[in-house]
Scaffold this active site. Structure first.
Site, PDB file in Angstrom:
ATOM      1  CG  HIS A 169      -3.734  10.241  -9.314  1.00 51.24           C
ATOM      2  ND1 HIS A 169      -4.867   9.835  -8.659  1.00 51.24           N
ATOM      3  CD2 HIS A 169      -2.706   9.619  -8.679  1.00 51.24           C
ATOM      4  CE1 HIS A 169      -4.546   9.009  -7.684  1.00 51.24           C
ATOM      5  NE2 HIS A 169      -3.239   8.868  -7.663  1.00 51.24           N
ATOM      6  CD  GLU A 215     -20.025   6.798   1.856  1.00 45.87           C
ATOM      7  OE1 GLU A 215     -21.245   6.807   2.057  1.00 45.87           O
ATOM      8  OE2 GLU A 215     -19.495   6.192   0.915  1.00 45.87           O
ATOM      9  CB  SER A 231     -13.133   6.059  -1.431  1.00 46.20           C
ATOM     10  OG  SER A 231     -12.146   5.721  -2.403  1.00 46.20           O
ATOM     11  CB  CYS A 268       4.903  14.103 -26.914  1.00 49.16           C
ATOM     12  SG  CYS A 268       5.734  13.308 -28.299  1.00 49.16           S
ATOM     13  CG  ASN A 322      -9.865  15.480  -7.505  1.00 54.50           C
ATOM     14  OD1 ASN A 322     -10.003  14.263  -7.317  1.00 54.50           O
ATOM     15  ND2 ASN A 322     -10.400  16.393  -6.704  1.00 54.50           N
ATOM     16  CB  ALA A 366     -16.424  18.841   0.092  1.00 57.00           C
ATOM     17  N   GLY A 380     -12.783  14.280   0.624  1.00 59.65           N
ATOM     18  CA  GLY A 380     -13.433  13.727  -0.565  1.00 59.65           C
ATOM     19  C   GLY A 380     -12.695  12.600  -1.247  1.00 59.65           C
TER      20      GLY A 380
HETATM   21  N1  APR Z   1     -18.413  15.910  -0.288  1.00 57.95           N
HETATM   22  C1  APR Z   1     -17.436  15.189   0.320  1.00 57.95           C
HETATM   23  N2  APR Z   1     -17.129  13.914  -0.010  1.00 57.95           N
HETATM   24  C2  APR Z   1     -17.837  13.359  -1.018  1.00 57.95           C
HETATM   25  C3  APR Z   1     -18.878  14.036  -1.705  1.00 57.95           C
HETATM   26  C4  APR Z   1     -19.147  15.370  -1.292  1.00 57.95           C
HETATM   27  N3  APR Z   1     -20.113  16.103  -1.874  1.00 57.95           N
HETATM   28  N4  APR Z   1     -19.399  13.202  -2.639  1.00 57.95           N
HETATM   29  C5  APR Z   1     -18.721  12.047  -2.543  1.00 57.95           C
HETATM   30  N5  APR Z   1     -17.789  12.131  -1.569  1.00 57.95           N
HETATM   31  C6  APR Z   1     -16.830  11.122  -1.131  1.00 57.95           C
HETATM   32  C7  APR Z   1     -17.326   9.704  -1.250  1.00 57.95           C
HETATM   33  O1  APR Z   1     -18.003   9.320  -0.056  1.00 57.95           O
HETATM   34  C8  APR Z   1     -16.011   8.924  -1.420  1.00 57.95           C
HETATM   35  O2  APR Z   1     -15.490   8.553  -0.151  1.00 57.95           O
HETATM   36  O3  APR Z   1     -15.718  11.206  -1.990  1.00 57.95           O
HETATM   37  C9  APR Z   1     -15.079   9.934  -2.068  1.00 57.95           C
HETATM   38  C10 APR Z   1     -14.794   9.638  -3.533  1.00 57.95           C
HETATM   39  O4  APR Z   1     -14.084   8.429  -3.585  1.00 57.95           O
HETATM   40  P1  APR Z   1     -13.628   7.842  -5.001  1.00 57.95           P
HETATM   41  O5  APR Z   1     -14.774   7.912  -5.951  1.00 57.95           O
HETATM   42  O6  APR Z   1     -12.966   6.534  -4.744  1.00 57.95           O
HETATM   43  O7  APR Z   1     -12.562   8.909  -5.528  1.00 57.95           O
HETATM   44  P2  APR Z   1     -11.057   9.073  -5.066  1.00 57.95           P
HETATM   45  O8  APR Z   1     -10.889   8.664  -3.635  1.00 57.95           O
HETATM   46  O9  APR Z   1     -10.645  10.429  -5.431  1.00 57.95           O
HETATM   47  O10 APR Z   1     -10.298   8.004  -6.005  1.00 57.95           O
HETATM   48  C11 APR Z   1      -8.901   7.968  -5.914  1.00 57.95           C
HETATM   49  O11 APR Z   1      -8.820   6.375  -7.724  1.00 57.95           O
HETATM   50  O12 APR Z   1      -9.699   5.720  -9.701  1.00 57.95           O
HETATM   51  C12 APR Z   1      -8.631   6.345  -9.129  1.00 57.95           C
HETATM   52  O13 APR Z   1      -7.233   7.910 -10.153  1.00 57.95           O
HETATM   53  C13 APR Z   1      -8.510   7.757  -9.622  1.00 57.95           C
HETATM   54  O14 APR Z   1      -7.787   9.689  -8.392  1.00 57.95           O
HETATM   55  C14 APR Z   1      -8.683   8.586  -8.372  1.00 57.95           C
HETATM   56  C15 APR Z   1      -8.326   7.617  -7.263  1.00 57.95           C
END
Ligand code: APR
Length: 244
Positions: free
Chosen positions: A114, A210, A183, A122, A97, A226, A181
């Site tokens: 990230h 999930e 995917s 810059c 994040n 979470a 949290g």
């Molecule tokens: N509590 C726990 N998990 C949650 C919640 C919640 N309240 N809400 C959503 N999620 C889960 C979703 O089920 C999903 O599996 O969080 C995950 C979010 O996945 P993404 O949207 O793909 O985010 P992330 O995995 O952080 O993406 C990774 O991709 O686009 C790039 O740089 C960006 O850092 C990011 C990276």
């Protein structure tokens, strides 16, 4: 001499899901950012070269959302800060994040692999600098004084994530790896659980709304929000200690 066993180190990987209950968007949920804008347009160096104003506007809006109040750390962020305070061994949070909610919750041993929304870079000096305002073409680099040289200090697709050596070394050594949290779609973070399993030391636990794409690689998967799962898990780790 009785060898006192050192309390093991813990590595926590977080993704956008940990900040969802603070009101920030995830990326791949139905209502996520990538359902509204294309990665190629706002999160690649090519997109930035093609239309820098569009990219700046995308991050300016996210920076304003974060810095104009109303977005606060939630119990999951606070529980990880408690884990760092109260666990006798090392706790390292590796976050994908770019928000500052882990810092504001009190986590200090933290890697933003990230980058960070509240920093700019810059293109001439290459040094990340704190920056909470919008980035405009007229914004001057505080170091070199030039205009039109500031970009978000964010790692775009195709760019190299930050502090990977430090992360991989921590994964190799830890006795507990927790993924929260995320995917499990984006590498290298999505590969961390395999690295931990290959090292053969750590227990790997996923806490996610999930099961993620990589869920089958974890020893344990707990599903739910979470803000509920993480405080309960931290309490369990702290009360059961290294026997966890
Ligand atoms: N509590 C726990 N998990 C949650 C919640 C919640 N309240 N809400 C959503 N999620 C889960 C979703 O089920 C999903 O599996 O969080 C995950 C979010 O996945 P993404 O949207 O793909 O985010 P992330 O995995 O952080 O993406 C990774 O991709 O686009 C790039 O740089 C960006 O850092 C990011 C990276």
């Amino acid at each position: 001499m009785h060898q006192v066993s050192q309390p093991g180190s813990i590595v926590v990987l977080t993704g956008a899901g940990i900040s969802k209950e603070s009101g920030l968007d995830t990326f791949r949920d139905r209502d996520g950012l990538w359902a509204r804008v294309r990665i190629e347009d706002v999160a690649t160096p090519e997109g930035y070269r093609r239309d820098p104003q569009r990219v700046q506007a995308f991050y300016n809006a996210r920076r304003r959302e974060l810095s104009e109040g109303g977005v606060e750390p939630n119990p999951a962020h606070l529980a990880l800060a408690r884990l760092e305070r109260e666990w006798p061994g090392e706790v390292l949070v590796v976050t994908q994040n770019i928000d500052d909610l882990h810092e504001r919750a009190g986590s200090s041993r933290l890697i933003h692999m990230h980058g960070e929304l509240l920093k700019v870079r810059c293109v001439r000096c290459a040094r990340p600098l704190p920056w909470a305002a919008d980035i405009e073409a007229t914004s001057l680099c505080p170091e070199c004084g030039r205009a039109d040289v500031l970009r978000p200090h964010v790692v775009w697709f195709g760019e190299v994530p930050l502090e990977m050596d430090r992360i991989l070394s921590a994964l190799e050594r830890c006795f507990l790896f927790v993924s929260i949290g995320t995917s499990g779609h984006v590498y290298p973070a999505a590969g961390f659980v395999a690295a931990v399993r290959d090292a053969g030391r750590a227990r790997a636990v996923e806490l996610n709304l999930e099961p993620s794409h990589g869920a089958s690689l974890f020893h344990e998967v707990r599903t739910g929000p979470a803000s509920v799962l993480v405080p309960a898990f931290v309490e369990e780790v702290l009360t059961s200690g290294a026997a966890f």
